[in-house]
Design an enzyme around this catalytic site. Sequence first.
Site, PDB file in Angstrom:
ATOM      1  N   GLY A 165      35.200  21.839  -3.913  1.00 39.86           N
ATOM      2  CA  GLY A 165      35.066  21.825  -2.224  1.00 39.86           C
ATOM      3  C   GLY A 165      33.845  22.465  -1.623  1.00 39.86           C
ATOM      4  O   GLY A 165      34.027  22.715  -0.576  1.00 39.86           O
ATOM      5  N   LYS A 197      28.679  22.145  11.595  1.00 36.37           N
ATOM      6  CA  LYS A 197      27.111  22.395  11.990  1.00 36.37           C
ATOM      7  C   LYS A 197      26.353  20.920  12.443  1.00 36.37           C
ATOM      8  O   LYS A 197      25.531  20.983  13.419  1.00 36.37           O
ATOM      9  CB  LYS A 197      26.162  22.589  10.887  1.00 36.37           C
ATOM     10  CG  LYS A 197      26.412  22.166   9.516  1.00 36.37           C
ATOM     11  CD  LYS A 197      27.585  22.737   8.576  1.00 36.37           C
ATOM     12  CE  LYS A 197      27.982  21.711   7.514  1.00 36.37           C
ATOM     13  NZ  LYS A 197      28.998  22.570   6.786  1.00 36.37           N
ATOM     14  N   LYS A 247      22.171  23.168   9.960  1.00 38.89           N
ATOM     15  CA  LYS A 247      22.159  24.803  10.062  1.00 38.89           C
ATOM     16  C   LYS A 247      20.910  25.258  10.569  1.00 38.89           C
ATOM     17  O   LYS A 247      20.877  26.357  11.282  1.00 38.89           O
ATOM     18  CB  LYS A 247      22.709  25.370   8.544  1.00 38.89           C
ATOM     19  CG  LYS A 247      24.041  24.667   8.243  1.00 38.89           C
ATOM     20  CD  LYS A 247      24.190  25.034   6.691  1.00 38.89           C
ATOM     21  CE  LYS A 247      25.532  24.685   6.240  1.00 38.89           C
ATOM     22  NZ  LYS A 247      25.621  24.714   4.951  1.00 38.89           N
TER      23      LYS A 247
END
Length: 440
Positions: free
Chosen positions: A190, A108, A208
């Site tokens: 993660g 993004k 985003k």
Amino acid sequence: MSAPTTINIGLCGFGTVGQGVWKHLFANRTELEARLGVKLNLARAAVRDLKKARTVKIPASKITSDPLAIATDPAIHIVCELMGGTTLARKVTLAALRAGKIVVSANKALICEHGAEIFATAQKHGGHFFFEASVAGGIPIIKAVREGLVANRFPRIYGILNGTCNYILTQMEENDAPYATVLAEAKRLGYAEADESLDVDGWDTAHKASVLAWLAHGVWVKTDQMIVEGISRITPADFKNASVLGFGIKLLAVITRDFAKNELSVRVHPTLLPAGNVVANVSGVFNAISVKGDVVGTTFYSGRGAGQDATASAVISDLADAAALLRFGKGAHLNSEVTTDACRGCRLAPPESIRSRYYLRLTVKDQPGVLARVASIMAKHHVSIASVIQNPAERAGAASLVLTTHESNEREMGATLKQLTALASTLDEPVLLRIGDFND
Ligand code: NAP
Ligand code: HSE
């Protein structure tokens, strides 16, 4: 040239997301191939460190440390850019598009910074750029806005777009957990970016929001044209105050379009949401997005917003579209390179058009006249106080003042905040949060 019956896929990046794509594509390949009518071949993967131990094992012959070699390899049909960053990732993406390939991206930051160039390059060279995994992890929000809701104009899109921040805020609120411990856990799981400040300072959400705003309104809004505020100054006390007032706190992206004035606003900030609001009740790594269309009304999407499996699901959905496009000349990708002129000359909303109620927490000297001075500054800027709570502050001789306001705007509140910060009786930098009066 005849359509390929075996599609060769190259992964540039074999970290959290790359390994997830490999793992799940390998596990579900037979079903996917049957659905798509093509063979999917995981041909090559690029990493930075060839010696690093990896959970997902692949033959050494398939690994390279040169992602550009994958991007330009004539045998590769689809290049997945899963490295992150905006320098090498841009080079790799543009090289693959110039070679007429399909690029699938989860990046993004790259799209926000270089989206216009990327889509122009794709169009010029007959390549394609798919980016479902770039926003809201496993939620198919790109498809929803671009395809399912194509009949609509979008007066408002808002939601939680960063899994790491929602995970941290939830742990702070529910378990009073220390910020640093929760952030370390989000990294281990993660969820977090390699540079975690992208998450906690709001930039990842802003990237985003930029992608969503472009999809919905056909205009690239850069992060320096937005209000971008992160979560690092929120304390457990803010959750307690918000709860007393009937609110939860979420880091939101808010994209609003006033069609009458033709003004667009894209902003990212921690927001007080009414406790009953559906987005306010979405916890942990989950993202949630409320999309109001002028035809459909309000629709709502929720799911895991970060992490290996959720993101792999979104990347693989793009791989499936790309494979269908290569094999049959069509897919569910609907002109990803071409936006309609949805902007129609719209301008970015000026600060006085961005209106909301506000929550303000001040740590002040606990002395006579302090509250009066605060009230007088607010009155000077036409900011009307709705409620005041005074709590003892942690340090001796100080008080924590929590004020909420009636509706004001960014210009008046900005000026108010500046003067309040400069007061001799103000001991710490004030915390200003917006109140999101969204009931759907
Ligand atoms: P990551 O775990 O840090 O993996 C990055 C991968 O790229 C690693 O394999 C790394 O190699 C490789 N790489 C980096 N620089 C390279 C270079 N110069 N040459 C060759 N390979 C290089 O990152 P990630 O979490 O998978 O994220 C990848 C992308 O997906 C980012 O754009 C991120 O914003 C996006 N994303 C991530 C998530 C998520 O939940 N993690 C969700 C949605 C989107 P080494 O392994 O050798 O270091
Ligand atoms: N760091 C991002 C997040 C990854 O936490 O949401 C998903 O884009």
